[in-house]
Design a protein around this motif. Sequence first.
Motif, PDB file in Angstrom:
ATOM      1  N   UNK A 103       0.872  -1.178   0.000  1.00 39.99           N
ATOM      2  CA  UNK A 103       0.000   0.000   0.000  1.00 39.99           C
ATOM      3  C   UNK A 103       0.904   1.222   0.000  1.00 39.99           C
ATOM      4  N   UNK A 104       0.817   2.000  -1.050  1.00 39.72           N
ATOM      5  CA  UNK A 104       1.666   3.172  -1.242  1.00 39.72           C
ATOM      6  C   UNK A 104       0.914   4.432  -0.834  1.00 39.72           C
ATOM      7  N   UNK A 105       1.646   5.453  -0.405  1.00 37.64           N
ATOM      8  CA  UNK A 105       1.052   6.761  -0.148  1.00 37.64           C
ATOM      9  C   UNK A 105       2.099   7.838  -0.409  1.00 37.64           C
ATOM     10  N   UNK A 106       1.682   8.919  -1.027  1.00 41.43           N
ATOM     11  CA  UNK A 106       2.507  10.117  -1.199  1.00 41.43           C
ATOM     12  C   UNK A 106       1.868  11.216  -0.368  1.00 41.43           C
ATOM     13  N   UNK A 107       2.685  12.124   0.137  1.00 39.67           N
ATOM     14  CA  UNK A 107       2.140  13.191   0.969  1.00 39.67           C
ATOM     15  C   UNK A 107       3.124  14.346   1.039  1.00 39.67           C
ATOM     16  N   UNK A 108       2.616  15.491   1.457  1.00 41.92           N
ATOM     17  CA  UNK A 108       3.474  16.656   1.668  1.00 41.92           C
ATOM     18  C   UNK A 108       4.209  16.478   2.998  1.00 41.92           C
ATOM     19  N   UNK A 109       5.383  17.091   3.155  1.00 34.32           N
ATOM     20  CA  UNK A 109       6.205  16.865   4.346  1.00 34.32           C
ATOM     21  C   UNK A 109       5.496  17.075   5.684  1.00 34.32           C
ATOM     22  N   UNK A 110       4.585  18.041   5.767  1.00 34.20           N
ATOM     23  CA  UNK A 110       3.932  18.285   7.060  1.00 34.20           C
ATOM     24  C   UNK A 110       3.003  17.148   7.490  1.00 34.20           C
ATOM     25  N   UNK A 111       2.682  16.230   6.581  1.00 32.81           N
ATOM     26  CA  UNK A 111       1.843  15.076   6.945  1.00 32.81           C
ATOM     27  C   UNK A 111       2.667  13.838   7.324  1.00 32.81           C
ATOM     28  N   UNK A 112       3.965  13.974   7.338  1.00 28.97           N
ATOM     29  CA  UNK A 112       4.844  12.857   7.697  1.00 28.97           C
ATOM     30  C   UNK A 112       4.502  12.245   9.060  1.00 28.97           C
ATOM     31  N   UNK A 113       4.306  13.033  10.122  1.00 22.01           N
ATOM     32  CA  UNK A 113       3.957  12.419  11.410  1.00 22.01           C
ATOM     33  C   UNK A 113       2.628  11.639  11.350  1.00 22.01           C
ATOM     34  N   UNK A 114       1.674  12.144  10.593  1.00 20.37           N
ATOM     35  CA  UNK A 114       0.400  11.423  10.476  1.00 20.37           C
ATOM     36  C   UNK A 114       0.602  10.065   9.815  1.00 20.37           C
ATOM     37  N   UNK A 115       1.203  10.048   8.630  1.00 16.05           N
ATOM     38  CA  UNK A 115       1.332   8.784   7.906  1.00 16.05           C
ATOM     39  C   UNK A 115       2.335   7.832   8.544  1.00 16.05           C
ATOM     40  N   UNK A 116       3.450   8.347   9.050  1.00 15.28           N
ATOM     41  CA  UNK A 116       4.456   7.465   9.637  1.00 15.28           C
ATOM     42  C   UNK A 116       4.130   7.081  11.073  1.00 15.28           C
ATOM     43  N   UNK A 117       3.809   8.042  11.901  1.00 10.55           N
ATOM     44  CA  UNK A 117       3.586   7.763  13.322  1.00 10.55           C
ATOM     45  C   UNK A 117       2.193   7.205  13.604  1.00 10.55           C
ATOM     46  N   UNK A 118       1.163   7.880  13.113  1.00  9.27           N
ATOM     47  CA  UNK A 118      -0.210   7.473  13.433  1.00  9.27           C
ATOM     48  C   UNK A 118      -0.681   6.278  12.613  1.00  9.27           C
ATOM     49  N   UNK A 119      -0.241   6.197  11.345  1.00  6.86           N
ATOM     50  CA  UNK A 119      -0.783   5.161  10.453  1.00  6.86           C
ATOM     51  C   UNK A 119       0.163   3.990  10.195  1.00  6.86           C
ATOM     52  N   UNK A 120       1.425   4.113  10.566  1.00  2.15           N
ATOM     53  CA  UNK A 120       2.342   2.985  10.432  1.00  2.15           C
ATOM     54  C   UNK A 120       3.036   2.820   9.100  1.00  2.15           C
ATOM     55  N   UNK A 121       2.956   3.819   8.224  1.00  2.07           N
ATOM     56  CA  UNK A 121       3.710   3.730   6.976  1.00  2.07           C
ATOM     57  C   UNK A 121       5.193   3.875   7.290  1.00  2.07           C
ATOM     58  N   UNK A 122       6.035   3.396   6.398  1.00  2.15           N
ATOM     59  CA  UNK A 122       7.486   3.489   6.569  1.00  2.15           C
ATOM     60  C   UNK A 122       8.096   4.233   5.398  1.00  2.15           C
ATOM     61  N   UNK A 123       9.175   4.952   5.659  1.00  2.00           N
ATOM     62  CA  UNK A 123       9.830   5.642   4.548  1.00  2.00           C
ATOM     63  C   UNK A 123      10.422   4.633   3.569  1.00  2.00           C
ATOM     64  N   UNK A 124      10.434   5.006   2.319  1.00  2.00           N
ATOM     65  CA  UNK A 124      11.001   4.164   1.281  1.00  2.00           C
ATOM     66  C   UNK A 124      11.572   5.054   0.191  1.00  2.00           C
ATOM     67  N   UNK A 125      12.474   4.526  -0.558  1.00  2.00           N
ATOM     68  CA  UNK A 125      12.959   5.271  -1.715  1.00  2.00           C
ATOM     69  C   UNK A 125      11.915   5.163  -2.814  1.00  2.00           C
TER      70      UNK A 125
END
Length: 136
Positions: A103-125
């Motif tokens: 499951x992929x997601x793109x987002x603007x930098x200010x949403x990083x805490x939401x997608x990474x911390x709250x939703x469990x996505x991980x950074x990827x290249x």
Amino acid sequence: MTDFSYRWRDPVTEDELSALVRSHGGEPVPGWWNGIRRHSLGWVTARDRDGLLVGFVNVAWDGGDHAFLLDTKTRGTHQRRGIATAVVRLAVTHARAAGCEWLHVDFVPELRPFYFDACGFRPTEAGLIRLTGQGS
């Protein structure tokens, strides 16, 4: 979150989505939902007790292993109540149940805490080519 109901592939109208976009200062694109719905694996809606659409996320897919989280939205008056996190979690559950591996997601930098911390996505290249506008 108990004041809201969350549903997979709940019927939702273009007018409801336009009102949701406008509720937090966005400008809806006429015909957007009717044009993309057929490309979706599904979507999640969040509604209040009166049936008002207060949250939404779309899950597009390639018909196989890859799903794409798009257009996560929460009504402006209902933000910071866990609605967006709940719609994303339900989207993850249904993408997994459909057999998707990623499951992929793109987002603007200010949403990083939401997608990474709250939703469990991980950074990827990833790679990106802008196809329109400046720098294309």
